[in-house]
Motif scaffolding. Structure first.
Motif, PDB file in Angstrom:
ATOM      1  N   GLN A   1      10.872  55.457  62.469  1.00  0.00           N
ATOM      2  CA  GLN A   1      12.314  55.312  62.677  1.00  0.00           C
ATOM      3  C   GLN A   1      12.806  54.217  61.738  1.00  0.00           C
ATOM      4  O   GLN A   1      12.002  53.490  61.149  1.00  0.00           O
ATOM      5  N   VAL A   2      14.106  54.091  61.602  1.00  0.00           N
ATOM      6  CA  VAL A   2      14.673  53.115  60.669  1.00  0.00           C
ATOM      7  C   VAL A   2      15.604  52.180  61.424  1.00  0.00           C
ATOM      8  O   VAL A   2      16.506  52.625  62.142  1.00  0.00           O
ATOM      9  N   THR A   3      15.376  50.879  61.271  1.00  0.00           N
ATOM     10  CA  THR A   3      16.191  49.877  61.945  1.00  0.00           C
ATOM     11  C   THR A   3      17.601  49.837  61.352  1.00  0.00           C
ATOM     12  O   THR A   3      17.870  50.439  60.314  1.00  0.00           O
ATOM     13  N   ASN A   4      18.477  49.080  62.000  1.00  0.00           N
ATOM     14  CA  ASN A   4      19.870  49.053  61.530  1.00  0.00           C
ATOM     15  C   ASN A   4      20.039  48.309  60.214  1.00  0.00           C
ATOM     16  O   ASN A   4      21.102  48.362  59.596  1.00  0.00           O
ATOM     17  N   ASP A   5      18.966  47.606  59.777  1.00  0.00           N
ATOM     18  CA  ASP A   5      19.014  46.988  58.446  1.00  0.00           C
ATOM     19  C   ASP A   5      18.084  47.726  57.473  1.00  0.00           C
ATOM     20  O   ASP A   5      17.555  47.145  56.529  1.00  0.00           O
TER      21      ASP A   5
ATOM     22  N   LEU B   1      18.318  48.022  66.560  1.00  0.00           N
ATOM     23  CA  LEU B   1      17.780  46.683  66.357  1.00  0.00           C
ATOM     24  C   LEU B   1      17.619  46.385  64.876  1.00  0.00           C
ATOM     25  O   LEU B   1      17.428  47.294  64.055  1.00  0.00           O
ATOM     26  N   SER B   2      17.661  45.101  64.531  1.00  0.00           N
ATOM     27  CA  SER B   2      17.280  44.693  63.183  1.00  0.00           C
ATOM     28  C   SER B   2      15.758  44.624  63.133  1.00  0.00           C
ATOM     29  O   SER B   2      15.082  44.652  64.173  1.00  0.00           O
ATOM     30  N   LEU B   3      15.199  44.542  61.945  1.00  0.00           N
ATOM     31  CA  LEU B   3      13.752  44.448  61.816  1.00  0.00           C
ATOM     32  C   LEU B   3      13.222  43.225  62.567  1.00  0.00           C
ATOM     33  O   LEU B   3      12.221  43.319  63.283  1.00  0.00           O
ATOM     34  N   SER B   4      13.859  42.094  62.415  1.00  0.00           N
ATOM     35  CA  SER B   4      13.381  40.867  63.070  1.00  0.00           C
ATOM     36  C   SER B   4      13.430  41.011  64.588  1.00  0.00           C
ATOM     37  O   SER B   4      12.521  40.552  65.284  1.00  0.00           O
ATOM     38  N   GLU B   5      14.471  41.646  65.122  1.00  0.00           N
ATOM     39  CA  GLU B   5      14.557  41.858  66.565  1.00  0.00           C
ATOM     40  C   GLU B   5      13.453  42.794  67.048  1.00  0.00           C
ATOM     41  O   GLU B   5      12.854  42.579  68.109  1.00  0.00           O
ATOM     42  N   PHE B   6      13.183  43.841  66.278  1.00  0.00           N
ATOM     43  CA  PHE B   6      12.126  44.792  66.635  1.00  0.00           C
ATOM     44  C   PHE B   6      10.768  44.103  66.681  1.00  0.00           C
ATOM     45  O   PHE B   6       9.998  44.267  67.631  1.00  0.00           O
ATOM     46  N   LEU B   7      10.470  43.305  65.659  1.00  0.00           N
ATOM     47  CA  LEU B   7       9.155  42.678  65.557  1.00  0.00           C
ATOM     48  C   LEU B   7       8.940  41.558  66.567  1.00  0.00           C
ATOM     49  O   LEU B   7       7.796  41.129  66.786  1.00  0.00           O
ATOM     50  N   LEU B   8       9.992  41.085  67.203  1.00  0.00           N
ATOM     51  CA  LEU B   8       9.851  40.059  68.244  1.00  0.00           C
ATOM     52  C   LEU B   8       9.318  40.630  69.558  1.00  0.00           C
ATOM     53  O   LEU B   8       8.943  39.874  70.453  1.00  0.00           O
ATOM     54  N   CYS B   9       9.271  41.955  69.665  1.00  0.00           N
ATOM     55  CA  CYS B   9       8.778  42.592  70.884  1.00  0.00           C
ATOM     56  C   CYS B   9       7.260  42.761  70.794  1.00  0.00           C
ATOM     57  O   CYS B   9       6.729  43.181  69.762  1.00  0.00           O
TER      58      CYS B   9
END
Length: 380
Positions: free
Chosen positions: A92-96, A123-131
Motif C-alpha cells: 500500500q502507499v502512505t499519504n506521503d 498515515l504518513s510513513l513516519s506514523e506508520f513505522l511508529l506502530c
C-alpha cells in the motif's frame, strides 16, 4: 461489497502518465522466466510463500500460524531458507507516497491506553513505522492489535516479532534471487478515482525500477483496473489478476468468476490469474480453458497447506501455489513433484544407511478423470 469500476480505457492520455514510461519500464525482465507480449511461460511448478513465511492467524490453535510476524523482513528471510521461488506480500502507499508492506486496510494500535483504528493509506510513513516494534534500540513503538473475523480485537503477538517495513526495505534486505509477488492492495469499500490509482502505482513502480535489478518480479491485484493500469504503465514484469473464483460475489462482475477473470486478462494483455483454490476445485474444467488461452494460473487459499491438494493441482496443470506452511509444502513438492532421475529410476533416500524409495502417487487417465469429478463434490 461495493466497488465502482474505473476502466483503463477511460483514463485520458495514458501514455503520458509517466514521462518516458515506455522506455523506463520496458527494459528489465525477470530472469528464469519467458515473457513476451502474448504469453508468460512459467518453466516449473512454483511454490510461493504467503506474506513471506506465512500469514498470521491469531485465533488459530496452530502455533505455526503465529510463529513469525507476517509481511516482515524476518518473515521474508525465514522463507528464503527454503526452496521457494517467490514470496508474496501486500503493498500500500502512505499519504506521503511511500510504498509500505502491510495486508490489512486498517491498522489498529494502542496509545495511552486508547485503541485507534486508521487507514494505512491515510498515515504518513513516519506514523506508520511508529506502530509495532521499533528498529532503534531502546525505542518503544505503539502496540499493534488486530481484529479477528469475529470482530474481537486482540494483541498482535507472535513468537518472532519484527518492525513494519517498506517496499524499499524488502528489496535491500532480502536475498536478491528470491522472487517478489507484489500484490497491489486496494480497499474493496473505496471508490478509487483514476488519478488515485495512477499516483499509487507510480509510487510503487518508482521503487521497483530503482531497486528491482534482476530479481524475478510479478504484480497481482484484486482490483481489475489497477491490474490493467499497471500493465499499461510497464511491460517489464508480468501482471496477474487475483480472483476469489466465484466464492464471493462483488458489485464489479469482473471479479465474480474465473471466466470473467480470463476475459479481463485477454482483453487487457495480462499474463495470468491467481485464483482461490476452491474456485478451481469446484470448476476443474476451467483449467484447460485458461491454459488454452495461454494464461498462467496460480492459486491461493487454506487448501494449499494440504500437500495432497497441492499435488492434485500439479496433476491438473496449474502452474503454482501460494502457501502458508512453507517448510511442509516445499518438502512435499520436492518429494512428489520434482522430476525423476534421468535414468527414470526413483530417487533413493539415505535414512539409517538403507536406501528408501520416495514414490510418487501414480494415476491413470481414468483415475485422474474420476478424481476431477469427485473433487467438486468434496469441496461442496
Amino acid at each position: 461489497m461495493a466497488l465502482k469500476a474505473v476502466h483503463v480505457s477511460d483514463v485520458p492520455n495514458l501514455d503520458q502518465v509517466h514521462e518516458n514510461a515506455s522506455a523506463l519500464y520496458a527494459s528489465r525482465f525477470s530472469k528464469g522466466v519467458e515473457f513476451n507480449k502474448t504469453a508468460y511461460k512459467i518453466p516449473k511448478f512454483l511454490v510461493v510463500g504467503h506474506r513471506g513465511h506465512g500469514m498470521n492467524s491469531l485465533q488459530s490453535s496452530d502455533r505455526r500460524m503465529k510463529a513469525i510476524k507476517e509481511n516482515s523482513i524476518t518473515s521474508f528471510k525465514a522463507a528464503a531458507k527454503f526452496p521457494l521461488d517467490f514470496i508474496e506480500f501486500d503493498v500500500q502507499v502512505t499519504n506521503d507516497d511511500c510504498p509500505v508492506i502491510f495486508h490489512d486496510d486498517m491498522i489498529l494500535f494502542e496509545e495511552n491506553s486508547t485503541i485507534f483504528e486508521k487507514r494505512v493509506t491515510e498515515l504518513s510513513l513516519s506514523e506508520f513505522l511508529l506502530c509495532g516494534p521499533q528498529k532503534e534500540a531502546g525505542k518503544e513503538g505503539k502496540p499493534l492489535l488486530r481484529k479477528n473475523k469475529d470482530g474481537k480485537i486482540v494483541r498482535w503477538e507472535v513468537e518472532r516479532d519484527d518492525s513494519l517495513c517498506t517496499l524499499q526495505d524488502a528489496f535491500l534486505q532480502v536475498e536478491p534471487s528470491l522472487g517478489f509477488n507484489i500484490e497491489l492492495k486496494f480497499d474493496d469499500y473505496i471508490v478509487y478515482q483514476q488519478d488515485q490509482l495512477i499516483r499509487v502505482l507510480q509510487a510503487i513502480l518508482k521503487v521497483v525500477f530503482e531497486y528491482g535489478n534482476d530479481r524475478p518480479i510479478l504484480f497481482s491485484s484484486f482490483h481489475p483496473d489497477a491490474a490493467l493500469l499497471v500493465r499499461k504503465l510497464q511491460s517489464a514484469y508480468p501482471v496477474f489478476f487475483l480472483t476469489n473464483g466465484g466464492n464471493e460475489i462483488y458489485y464489479d462482475t469482473r471479479r465474480n468468476s474465473l471466466e470473467e477473470a480470463a476475459k479481463v486478462c485477454l482483453e487487457g494483455g495480462l499474463q495470468g490469474i491467481v485464483s482461490e483454490v476452491r474456485g478451481i476445485f469446484r470448476n476443474p474444467g476451467v483449467v484447460n480453458k485458461i491454459k488454452d488461452a495461454q494464461l498462467s494460473l496460480l492459486t491461493y487459499g487454506k487448501l494449499n497447506n494440504v500437500s495432497e491438494a497441492v499435488y492434485m493441482q500439479h496433476l491438473m496443470g496449474i502452474d503454482g501455489v501460494i502457501v502458508d506452511l512453507v517448510q511442509e509444502i516445499t518438502e512435499a513438492v520436492s518429494d512428489m513433484i520434482q522430476p525423476s532421475n534421468p535414468s527414470g529410476e526413483d530417487s533413493l533416500g539415505e535414512g539409517n544407511g538403507v536406501g528408501e524409495v520416495k514414490s510418487k502417487p501414480q494415476f491413470s487417465q481414468r483415475e485422474l478423470s474420476f478424481l476431477l469429478k469427485l473433487i467438486p463434490e468434496l469441496i461442496q
